[in-house]
Design an enzyme around this catalytic site. Sequence first.
Site, PDB file in Angstrom:
ATOM      1  N   LYS A 183      40.766  55.435 -77.057  1.00 10.91           N
ATOM      2  CA  LYS A 183      41.547  55.570 -75.823  1.00 10.91           C
ATOM      3  C   LYS A 183      41.459  57.035 -75.404  1.00 10.91           C
ATOM      4  CE  LYS A 183      45.997  54.285 -73.832  1.00 10.91           C
ATOM      5  NZ  LYS A 183      46.223  55.472 -73.066  1.00 10.91           N
ATOM      6  N   GLU A 226      37.904  50.343 -78.669  1.00  9.80           N
ATOM      7  CA  GLU A 226      37.334  51.556 -78.067  1.00  9.80           C
ATOM      8  C   GLU A 226      38.317  52.709 -78.218  1.00  9.80           C
ATOM      9  OE1 GLU A 226      36.910  50.617 -73.927  1.00  9.80           O
ATOM     10  OE2 GLU A 226      35.936  48.712 -74.399  1.00  9.80           O
ATOM     11  N   CYS A 283      64.122  91.694 -64.157  1.00 11.28           N
ATOM     12  CA  CYS A 283      63.057  91.766 -65.156  1.00 11.28           C
ATOM     13  C   CYS A 283      63.651  92.255 -66.480  1.00 11.28           C
ATOM     14  CB  CYS A 283      61.970  92.718 -64.668  1.00 11.28           C
ATOM     15  SG  CYS A 283      60.750  93.105 -65.937  1.00 11.28           S
ATOM     16  N   ARG A 301      43.557  56.367 -59.974  1.00 13.66           N
ATOM     17  CA  ARG A 301      44.357  55.152 -60.138  1.00 13.66           C
ATOM     18  C   ARG A 301      45.539  55.132 -59.165  1.00 13.66           C
ATOM     19  NH1 ARG A 301      48.712  53.840 -63.704  1.00 13.66           N
ATOM     20  NH2 ARG A 301      48.850  51.590 -63.857  1.00 13.66           N
ATOM     21  N   LYS A 347      48.556  53.353 -80.171  1.00 14.60           N
ATOM     22  CA  LYS A 347      48.650  54.813 -79.997  1.00 14.60           C
ATOM     23  C   LYS A 347      48.884  55.474 -81.349  1.00 14.60           C
ATOM     24  CE  LYS A 347      50.185  56.447 -76.217  1.00 14.60           C
ATOM     25  NZ  LYS A 347      50.264  56.767 -74.844  1.00 14.60           N
ATOM     26  N   ASP A 401      16.992  72.794 -72.349  1.00 12.37           N
ATOM     27  CA  ASP A 401      17.720  73.120 -71.120  1.00 12.37           C
ATOM     28  C   ASP A 401      16.806  73.868 -70.160  1.00 12.37           C
ATOM     29  OD1 ASP A 401      19.853  72.020 -72.316  1.00 12.37           O
ATOM     30  OD2 ASP A 401      21.062  73.858 -72.463  1.00 12.37           O
ATOM     31  N   TYR A 448      14.540  71.552 -68.378  1.00 12.48           N
ATOM     32  CA  TYR A 448      15.333  70.792 -67.403  1.00 12.48           C
ATOM     33  C   TYR A 448      15.597  71.668 -66.166  1.00 12.48           C
ATOM     34  CZ  TYR A 448      19.293  68.156 -65.475  1.00 12.48           C
ATOM     35  OH  TYR A 448      20.131  67.452 -64.645  1.00 12.48           O
ATOM     36  N   ASP A 449      16.005  72.917 -66.418  1.00  8.16           N
ATOM     37  CA  ASP A 449      16.283  73.832 -65.307  1.00  8.16           C
ATOM     38  C   ASP A 449      15.044  74.036 -64.441  1.00  8.16           C
ATOM     39  OD1 ASP A 449      18.808  74.042 -66.263  1.00  8.16           O
ATOM     40  OD2 ASP A 449      18.552  76.017 -67.186  1.00  8.16           O
ATOM     41  N   CYS A 451      58.474  89.605 -61.735  1.00  5.85           N
ATOM     42  CA  CYS A 451      59.112  90.909 -61.562  1.00  5.85           C
ATOM     43  C   CYS A 451      58.414  91.559 -60.383  1.00  5.85           C
ATOM     44  CB  CYS A 451      58.906  91.741 -62.826  1.00  5.85           C
ATOM     45  SG  CYS A 451      59.152  93.501 -62.538  1.00  5.85           S
ATOM     46  N   CYS A 475      56.599  98.445 -62.865  1.00  8.67           N
ATOM     47  CA  CYS A 475      57.244  97.947 -64.085  1.00  8.67           C
ATOM     48  C   CYS A 475      56.410  98.356 -65.300  1.00  8.67           C
ATOM     49  CB  CYS A 475      57.351  96.423 -64.000  1.00  8.67           C
ATOM     50  SG  CYS A 475      57.812  95.646 -65.563  1.00  8.67           S
ATOM     51  N   ASP A 523      41.968  60.420 -73.605  1.00  8.31           N
ATOM     52  CA  ASP A 523      43.158  60.982 -72.967  1.00  8.31           C
ATOM     53  C   ASP A 523      42.756  61.787 -71.735  1.00  8.31           C
ATOM     54  OD1 ASP A 523      45.768  61.473 -72.571  1.00  8.31           O
ATOM     55  OD2 ASP A 523      46.023  62.882 -74.226  1.00  8.31           O
ATOM     56  N   LYS A 565      40.517  45.078 -77.076  1.00  6.35           N
ATOM     57  CA  LYS A 565      40.321  44.129 -75.965  1.00  6.35           C
ATOM     58  C   LYS A 565      39.721  42.831 -76.493  1.00  6.35           C
ATOM     59  CE  LYS A 565      39.290  48.006 -72.899  1.00  6.35           C
ATOM     60  NZ  LYS A 565      38.283  48.767 -72.155  1.00  6.35           N
ATOM     61  N   CYS A 575      62.227  96.034 -67.019  1.00  2.00           N
ATOM     62  CA  CYS A 575      62.512  97.203 -66.169  1.00  2.00           C
ATOM     63  C   CYS A 575      63.791  97.030 -65.363  1.00  2.00           C
ATOM     64  CB  CYS A 575      61.332  97.493 -65.242  1.00  2.00           C
ATOM     65  SG  CYS A 575      61.147  96.270 -63.936  1.00  2.00           S
ATOM     66  N   TYR A 623      34.488  52.333 -69.133  1.00  3.04           N
ATOM     67  CA  TYR A 623      34.994  51.364 -70.108  1.00  3.04           C
ATOM     68  C   TYR A 623      35.156  49.951 -69.551  1.00  3.04           C
ATOM     69  CZ  TYR A 623      39.506  53.041 -68.230  1.00  3.04           C
ATOM     70  OH  TYR A 623      40.528  53.432 -67.419  1.00  3.04           O
TER      71      TYR A 623
HETATM   72  S1  IVH Z   1      40.950  49.660 -70.335  1.00  2.00           S
HETATM   73  C1  IVH Z   1      43.274  46.769 -67.577  1.00  2.00           C
HETATM   74  N1  IVH Z   1      39.816  51.299 -72.005  1.00  2.00           N
HETATM   75  O1  IVH Z   1      44.464  54.243 -70.711  1.00  2.00           O
HETATM   76  C2  IVH Z   1      42.874  47.696 -68.644  1.00  2.00           C
HETATM   77  N2  IVH Z   1      41.624  52.125 -70.711  1.00  2.00           N
HETATM   78  O2  IVH Z   1      47.319  53.618 -70.834  1.00  2.00           O
HETATM   79  C3  IVH Z   1      42.117  48.826 -68.104  1.00  2.00           C
HETATM   80  N3  IVH Z   1      42.119  54.500 -71.057  1.00  2.00           N
HETATM   81  O3  IVH Z   1      44.937  53.631 -67.291  1.00  2.00           O
HETATM   82  C4  IVH Z   1      42.042  49.972 -69.012  1.00  2.00           C
HETATM   83  N4  IVH Z   1      40.533  54.864 -72.560  1.00  2.00           N
HETATM   84  O4  IVH Z   1      43.148  55.315 -67.948  1.00  2.00           O
HETATM   85  C5  IVH Z   1      40.791  51.156 -71.092  1.00  2.00           C
HETATM   86  N5  IVH Z   1      38.672  52.646 -73.487  1.00  2.00           N
HETATM   87  C6  IVH Z   1      39.630  52.505 -72.586  1.00  2.00           C
HETATM   88  C7  IVH Z   1      40.464  53.578 -72.193  1.00  2.00           C
HETATM   89  C8  IVH Z   1      41.468  53.330 -71.264  1.00  2.00           C
HETATM   90  C9  IVH Z   1      41.525  55.425 -71.851  1.00  2.00           C
HETATM   91  C10 IVH Z   1      43.271  54.782 -70.195  1.00  2.00           C
HETATM   92  C11 IVH Z   1      43.152  54.212 -68.807  1.00  2.00           C
HETATM   93  C12 IVH Z   1      44.423  53.438 -68.572  1.00  2.00           C
HETATM   94  C13 IVH Z   1      45.323  53.998 -69.618  1.00  2.00           C
HETATM   95  C14 IVH Z   1      46.399  53.016 -69.988  1.00  2.00           C
END
Ligand code: IVH
Length: 681
Positions: free
Chosen positions: A115, A113, A410, A136, A316, A33, A36-37, A428, A433, A117, A292, A413, A226
């Site tokens: 997912k 992949e 409150c 989005r 999920k 680091d 890099y800095d 409050c 208090c 969050d 996919k 108090c 992704y």
């Molecule tokens: S593909 C048309 N890949 O999940 C498909 N989505 O519940 C485009 N998300 O709106 C999405 N990880 O924000 C895809 N590896 C991943 C993802 C992913 C998270 C989210 C994405 C999407 C939401 C749908």
Amino acid sequence: MISDLNTRMQVLRREIRHHDYQYYVLNQPEITDKSYDALFAELKQIEQAHPEWVTPDSPTQRVSEQPVEGFTTVDHAVPMLSIDNTFSADELRAFETRVQKQLEGARAAYVVEPKIDGLAINLHYEQGLLIRAATRGNGRQGDDVTANVRTIKAVPLKLQEDVSLPASLDVRGEIYMSNTAFSRLNALREQAGEPFFANPRNAAAGSLKLLDARITASRNLSFFAYAAGQDPNAPVFEDTHWAVLTHLRALGLPVNEHACRVESLDEVLALCEQWQVRRQALDYQIDGLVVKVDRLDQQAQLGYTGRAPRWCMAYKFPAEQALTVVESIDVQVGKSGILTPVANLTPVPLAGTTVKRASLHNFDELQRLDVRVGDTVVVEKAGEIIPQVVEVVLKARPEESKPFDLPSACPMCGHATARDENGVYIRCMNEACPAQLKERLNYFVGKGQMDMERLGTALIDQLVESGLVKDCADLFTLTHEQLLSLDRMGDKSAANVIHSIHAARTRDLWRLIAALGIRHIGTQSAQILAQEFKTLDAVAHADEAALESIEQIGPIMAASVYEFFQNEENQHLLDKLLKAGVSPEPVQAQAATALSGKTLVVTGTLTQFTRQSIKDAILQAGAKVSASVSKKTDYVVAGDNPGSKLDKAQALGVPILDEAAFLALMDQVPDQPQPESGQLF
Ligand code: IVH
């Protein structure tokens, strides 16, 4: 030589981009680091000397200094769809059956992949340069959040040069906050007396929608790519999704390392099983896996329903949830008076711990869920995150249950409460208090503030209840005898407490600034303020412009500090602290210059400095920067095309410096000693 310097600058930019790629995309940093800095600092220095060379894709240009007023709406060239979800293996098999039927029996390979969050984002690149980032939104239109997304180091401002690239490219991906960044942020918020974010997703969403990109930059958001936004009219980018991911990675975009390509649904199902456990080891939250169809021609053949592609399915994970009963609801009073409802629950095991309490966050949330005493509720814990009540099981509600009344007074108090202007928090309103006072005192003496080891919560309770302490300054005038008058206080303990109080009188300045409980100011910002202003007197007298001119202090923090020190009661409290002998260690002064302690205003265009670099130089010389000219201004530094500030300076007789005179003064030592800082007010 100018051209040598320019070449060096190009080399530095390339090297920094390379190291960003190694770090954020490949997870294989090649340098420390510190090194890099050093590269970064060298680049910054060259750009400061040659502001005309600065281009928006330079690694130094991530954080915009200008807050925006709101977000403009952007149309998505290709709609951002959602994905169909399932929680079961059977439904995944049904998905495969549908896919095969539509592909007329042809086999499909899949990419699986994590997912992530977080929040979906579209990054628009032209000729390899990041032009726009949009959320989005409703799928067809989102918000332009470019200034905020530019601060995310995992998002390249410029794509790799040696990889084939369409002239225009939309990259789809997820912005998220790591668990580490989330925990750190909540710890800072606790210190600053601000409400917690419930989970990393909310924290990421809140951080992406800030009007001040400097605050977003401090939030350490991250990103995974992704997909490429596939415009049906654009030339074919690759022929499989796997190849697209590989291509994106080569372009410098971070693609999740756990994405993998499999040949059969059985392998997909095995991965779903594995990741329910494996996900605990990740430093970011995933709520499932996305499956996919790999071949893009097969994707095209499968097409879309109205809202989601037919070639994609999200599996999920079952949420980590448990059922329990709300035994009672407490209302806690925070140090700034915010009332927080907290549910006391029948203890229940959940994801490795026993959950006994859950914050209901605020009364809007409590009303939205309509949580009542006696209710059976679903509590959920996402990873290592604070448990939350997510749902009430209405079928199990006892007949006699009543909605929880919003506190009009409150609970500690009895004083009247009021809703904040933005409507979320009930406070409050009683400054005196005792519950608030106890919280403020506990915070004041805490480890990250004045660090008064012997003053525990029980003693603070006693001191407040006995009336001996009405504010933090009273701590410093407590006598041995007064302490002895408290229950269970012996001679030796009293002596230890007095010693602890005495030692705190000369704590570092940042500790006192942090201990005052100024909203939005935690340990880190207190340290910055102390470093910049050196004395409490200087912080207390800084105007908003001077505060805002500090790199890591945004307008919200600046306004909060300014308001705090303008408040008469706070001024009185500081005076009282000073009289009680509180005298923080002054920050070691830099070598004095002729500008030390002076206030300067800058106007016009300078040749050797950018707006930011002259501010930095002024602060480094021990002086302050102000936005407007007044009688208190010591010098105005004027460049080309100065504005009305120059006229005002002339009218008020404020000395005017050109750049050369300013540079000369920076190097000049003062001819008389600087006055010691005196009384606070
Ligand atoms: S593909 C048309 N890949 O999940 C498909 N989505 O519940 C485009 N998300 O709106 C999405 N990880 O924000 C895809 N590896 C991943 C993802 C992913 C998270 C989210 C994405 C999407 C939401 C749908």
